[in-house]
Design a protein around this motif. Sequence first.
Motif, PDB file in Angstrom:
ATOM      1  N   LEU A 223       0.857  -1.179   0.000  1.00 11.85           N
ATOM      2  CA  LEU A 223       0.000   0.000   0.000  1.00 11.85           C
ATOM      3  C   LEU A 223       0.896   1.234   0.000  1.00 11.85           C
ATOM      4  CD1 LEU A 223      -2.509  -1.116   2.802  1.00 11.85           C
ATOM      5  CD2 LEU A 223      -2.791  -1.348   0.323  1.00 11.85           C
ATOM      6  N   SER A 224       0.504   2.224  -0.786  1.00 12.48           N
ATOM      7  CA  SER A 224       1.290   3.458  -0.873  1.00 12.48           C
ATOM      8  C   SER A 224       0.356   4.650  -0.681  1.00 12.48           C
ATOM      9  CB  SER A 224       1.978   3.535  -2.238  1.00 12.48           C
ATOM     10  OG  SER A 224       2.803   4.683  -2.324  1.00 12.48           O
ATOM     11  N   PHE A 225       0.736   5.556   0.249  1.00 10.54           N
ATOM     12  CA  PHE A 225      -0.123   6.678   0.596  1.00 10.54           C
ATOM     13  C   PHE A 225       0.636   7.997   0.545  1.00 10.54           C
ATOM     14  CE2 PHE A 225      -1.838   3.052   2.961  1.00 10.54           C
ATOM     15  CZ  PHE A 225      -3.193   3.113   2.662  1.00 10.54           C
ATOM     16  N   LEU A 226      -0.091   9.055   0.174  1.00 10.12           N
ATOM     17  CA  LEU A 226       0.354  10.427   0.361  1.00 10.12           C
ATOM     18  C   LEU A 226      -0.250  10.926   1.667  1.00 10.12           C
ATOM     19  CD1 LEU A 226      -0.419  11.858  -3.202  1.00 10.12           C
ATOM     20  CD2 LEU A 226       1.807  11.104  -2.358  1.00 10.12           C
ATOM     21  N   SER A 227       0.479  11.734   2.395  1.00  9.46           N
ATOM     22  CA  SER A 227      -0.013  12.253   3.671  1.00  9.46           C
ATOM     23  C   SER A 227      -0.300  13.745   3.553  1.00  9.46           C
ATOM     24  CB  SER A 227       1.028  12.021   4.773  1.00  9.46           C
ATOM     25  OG  SER A 227       0.565  12.518   6.004  1.00  9.46           O
ATOM     26  N   THR A 228      -1.512  14.149   3.947  1.00  5.20           N
ATOM     27  CA  THR A 228      -1.868  15.562   4.002  1.00  5.20           C
ATOM     28  C   THR A 228      -2.512  15.846   5.352  1.00  5.20           C
ATOM     29  OG1 THR A 228      -4.111  15.303   3.104  1.00  5.20           O
ATOM     30  CG2 THR A 228      -2.334  15.583   1.515  1.00  5.20           C
ATOM     31  N   PHE A 229      -2.552  17.148   5.739  1.00  2.00           N
ATOM     32  CA  PHE A 229      -3.105  17.521   7.041  1.00  2.00           C
ATOM     33  C   PHE A 229      -4.197  18.563   6.882  1.00  2.00           C
ATOM     34  CE2 PHE A 229       1.014  15.828   8.285  1.00  2.00           C
ATOM     35  CZ  PHE A 229       0.708  15.121   9.433  1.00  2.00           C
ATOM     36  N   THR A 230      -5.205  18.463   7.734  1.00  2.00           N
ATOM     37  CA  THR A 230      -6.240  19.482   7.862  1.00  2.00           C
ATOM     38  C   THR A 230      -6.131  20.095   9.250  1.00  2.00           C
ATOM     39  OG1 THR A 230      -7.797  18.390   6.366  1.00  2.00           O
ATOM     40  CG2 THR A 230      -8.739  19.904   7.967  1.00  2.00           C
ATOM     41  N   THR A 231      -6.137  21.419   9.337  1.00  2.00           N
ATOM     42  CA  THR A 231      -6.147  22.118  10.626  1.00  2.00           C
ATOM     43  C   THR A 231      -7.283  23.133  10.609  1.00  2.00           C
ATOM     44  OG1 THR A 231      -4.572  23.781   9.830  1.00  2.00           O
ATOM     45  CG2 THR A 231      -3.655  21.863  10.968  1.00  2.00           C
ATOM     46  N   PHE A 232      -7.589  23.680  11.787  1.00  2.00           N
ATOM     47  CA  PHE A 232      -8.653  24.664  11.902  1.00  2.00           C
ATOM     48  C   PHE A 232      -8.100  26.065  11.676  1.00  2.00           C
ATOM     49  CE2 PHE A 232     -10.471  21.044  13.988  1.00  2.00           C
ATOM     50  CZ  PHE A 232     -11.826  21.127  13.699  1.00  2.00           C
ATOM     51  N   LEU A 243      -5.240  20.776  17.251  1.00  2.00           N
ATOM     52  CA  LEU A 243      -5.846  19.653  16.543  1.00  2.00           C
ATOM     53  C   LEU A 243      -5.413  19.618  15.073  1.00  2.00           C
ATOM     54  CD1 LEU A 243      -9.509  19.879  17.865  1.00  2.00           C
ATOM     55  CD2 LEU A 243      -7.817  18.147  18.479  1.00  2.00           C
ATOM     56  N   ARG A 244      -5.223  18.419  14.562  1.00  2.00           N
ATOM     57  CA  ARG A 244      -5.001  18.258  13.131  1.00  2.00           C
ATOM     58  C   ARG A 244      -5.496  16.880  12.715  1.00  2.00           C
ATOM     59  NH1 ARG A 244       0.215  17.646  15.341  1.00  2.00           N
ATOM     60  NH2 ARG A 244       1.366  15.790  14.659  1.00  2.00           N
ATOM     61  N   ILE A 245      -5.906  16.789  11.488  1.00  2.00           N
ATOM     62  CA  ILE A 245      -6.368  15.520  10.927  1.00  2.00           C
ATOM     63  C   ILE A 245      -5.393  15.097   9.848  1.00  2.00           C
ATOM     64  CG2 ILE A 245      -8.227  14.340   9.684  1.00  2.00           C
ATOM     65  CD1 ILE A 245     -10.170  16.350  10.935  1.00  2.00           C
ATOM     66  N   GLU A 246      -4.841  13.904   9.991  1.00  2.00           N
ATOM     67  CA  GLU A 246      -3.926  13.385   8.964  1.00  2.00           C
ATOM     68  C   GLU A 246      -4.718  12.480   8.023  1.00  2.00           C
ATOM     69  OE1 GLU A 246       0.395  11.274   8.209  1.00  2.00           O
ATOM     70  OE2 GLU A 246      -0.353  11.458  10.267  1.00  2.00           O
ATOM     71  N   HIS A 247      -4.617  12.788   6.744  1.00  2.00           N
ATOM     72  CA  HIS A 247      -5.272  12.003   5.701  1.00  2.00           C
ATOM     73  C   HIS A 247      -4.212  11.166   4.992  1.00  2.00           C
ATOM     74  CE1 HIS A 247      -8.721  14.924   5.841  1.00  2.00           C
ATOM     75  NE2 HIS A 247      -7.734  15.734   6.172  1.00  2.00           N
ATOM     76  N   LEU A 248      -4.455   9.875   4.882  1.00  2.00           N
ATOM     77  CA  LEU A 248      -3.586   9.008   4.082  1.00  2.00           C
ATOM     78  C   LEU A 248      -4.305   8.750   2.763  1.00  2.00           C
ATOM     79  CD1 LEU A 248      -2.284   6.472   6.755  1.00  2.00           C
ATOM     80  CD2 LEU A 248      -1.064   8.400   5.748  1.00  2.00           C
ATOM     81  N   ILE A 249      -3.889   9.433   1.723  1.00  2.00           N
ATOM     82  CA  ILE A 249      -4.536   9.356   0.427  1.00  2.00           C
ATOM     83  C   ILE A 249      -3.826   8.298  -0.428  1.00  2.00           C
ATOM     84  CG2 ILE A 249      -5.288  10.646  -1.597  1.00  2.00           C
ATOM     85  CD1 ILE A 249      -6.415  11.682   1.056  1.00  2.00           C
ATOM     86  N   PRO A 250      -4.539   7.272  -0.884  1.00  2.00           N
ATOM     87  CA  PRO A 250      -3.891   6.262  -1.736  1.00  2.00           C
ATOM     88  C   PRO A 250      -3.171   6.907  -2.920  1.00  2.00           C
ATOM     89  CG  PRO A 250      -6.041   5.482  -1.056  1.00  2.00           C
ATOM     90  CD  PRO A 250      -5.937   6.915  -0.589  1.00  2.00           C
ATOM     91  N   ALA A 251      -1.955   6.454  -3.150  1.00  2.00           N
ATOM     92  CA  ALA A 251      -1.112   7.081  -4.180  1.00  2.00           C
ATOM     93  C   ALA A 251      -1.113   6.318  -5.493  1.00  2.00           C
ATOM     94  CB  ALA A 251       0.322   7.211  -3.657  1.00  2.00           C
ATOM     95  N   ASP A 252      -1.805   5.180  -5.551  1.00  2.00           N
ATOM     96  CA  ASP A 252      -1.860   4.432  -6.808  1.00  2.00           C
ATOM     97  C   ASP A 252      -3.160   3.644  -6.872  1.00  2.00           C
ATOM     98  OD1 ASP A 252      -1.455   2.001  -5.302  1.00  2.00           O
ATOM     99  OD2 ASP A 252       0.695   2.426  -5.307  1.00  2.00           O
ATOM    100  N   ALA A 253      -3.438   3.096  -8.052  1.00  2.00           N
ATOM    101  CA  ALA A 253      -4.706   2.392  -8.282  1.00  2.00           C
ATOM    102  C   ALA A 253      -4.836   1.157  -7.392  1.00  2.00           C
ATOM    103  CB  ALA A 253      -4.816   2.005  -9.760  1.00  2.00           C
ATOM    104  N   GLN A 254      -3.734   0.431  -7.188  1.00  2.00           N
ATOM    105  CA  GLN A 254      -3.805  -0.779  -6.358  1.00  2.00           C
ATOM    106  C   GLN A 254      -4.211  -0.431  -4.939  1.00  2.00           C
ATOM    107  OE1 GLN A 254      -0.943  -4.195  -6.423  1.00  2.00           O
ATOM    108  NE2 GLN A 254      -0.278  -3.369  -4.436  1.00  2.00           N
ATOM    109  N   THR A 255      -3.631   0.620  -4.375  1.00  2.00           N
ATOM    110  CA  THR A 255      -3.966   1.001  -3.009  1.00  2.00           C
ATOM    111  C   THR A 255      -5.425   1.443  -2.901  1.00  2.00           C
ATOM    112  OG1 THR A 255      -1.675   1.679  -2.639  1.00  2.00           O
ATOM    113  CG2 THR A 255      -3.303   2.457  -1.055  1.00  2.00           C
ATOM    114  N   TRP A 256      -5.895   2.230  -3.896  1.00  2.00           N
ATOM    115  CA  TRP A 256      -7.314   2.618  -3.916  1.00  2.00           C
ATOM    116  C   TRP A 256      -8.203   1.379  -3.940  1.00  2.00           C
ATOM    117  CZ3 TRP A 256      -9.607   6.687  -2.340  1.00  2.00           C
ATOM    118  CH2 TRP A 256      -9.058   7.967  -2.518  1.00  2.00           C
ATOM    119  N   ARG A 257      -7.873   0.410  -4.766  1.00  2.00           N
ATOM    120  CA  ARG A 257      -8.699  -0.799  -4.883  1.00  2.00           C
ATOM    121  C   ARG A 257      -8.722  -1.574  -3.576  1.00  2.00           C
ATOM    122  NH1 ARG A 257      -7.224  -5.783  -5.507  1.00  2.00           N
ATOM    123  NH2 ARG A 257      -5.098  -5.218  -6.140  1.00  2.00           N
TER     124      ARG A 257
END
Length: 271
Positions: A223-232, A243-257
Amino acid sequence: MNAPQPLTSPSASAVGAQLRQLRRQASLSQLDLALITGISQRHLSYIETGRARPSPSTLHALLMALEAPLEHCNSVFLAAGYAPRYGCAPLASPSLAAVRDAIGHVLHANNPAPAIALDSQWQVLAANASTAALFGLLELPVNALEGLNLLVTLLQTGGLGDQLLNAEEIRTVAWQRASREALANPDLARLLAELPAPACPPPMADESAPLVMTRIASAEGELSFLSTFTTFGMPLDITVAALRIEHLIPADAQTWRIMTQAHERSLKPCS
């Protein structure tokens, strides 16, 4: 206009010294800060040298321009002889109900990609269904999320860091980020001092990717992920600011699947 009369107040000197240190940490000249805040450079000089005491509004403008942490802002206000400006309500407080609702909405919206809410100590406060599904792919119990500290589990042997294919790279990034945050966070500094520092990362390839990927070995493949953050934005409470929210966004089709299928399985009722 007459120049401010010299002050002998120890509080004015202490505040001036703190503001000067914050300005230098921000790599701003007095002229830069004066232009940003609309305060004259001469008056700013008087404040930094303790010859003038800033009003609450001037102090607020300077601290916001310097992006000082709210907890640090409170200590500067106290040093100046003013009441602390920012509260620190528990996340469970009724006054933060809208914040909790926002966190829940963002976490849910991130499915089927994992997302977690963290506090200033990297403690996991909440996670979405896909995070639990990811734990299932790693053959970890879902209840392992309860009380989990992301920094600890990344850096300590036996934690999630051991599941990473590029463990040293991710550990180095986490260590560097936490070290920067610890400069204004004594509690995090104490936690970091108890954790092992990562080994030197492997040399970078000549044609490196534009972002550091989080690469994980799972039961169903890599599995391969990009990491992004959301803050207020524009927080007025210390708890909310941290507070912050870390999002692990799939970086390729296999990870999304794989993540989509794992999330869908987690939603099916047990037979």
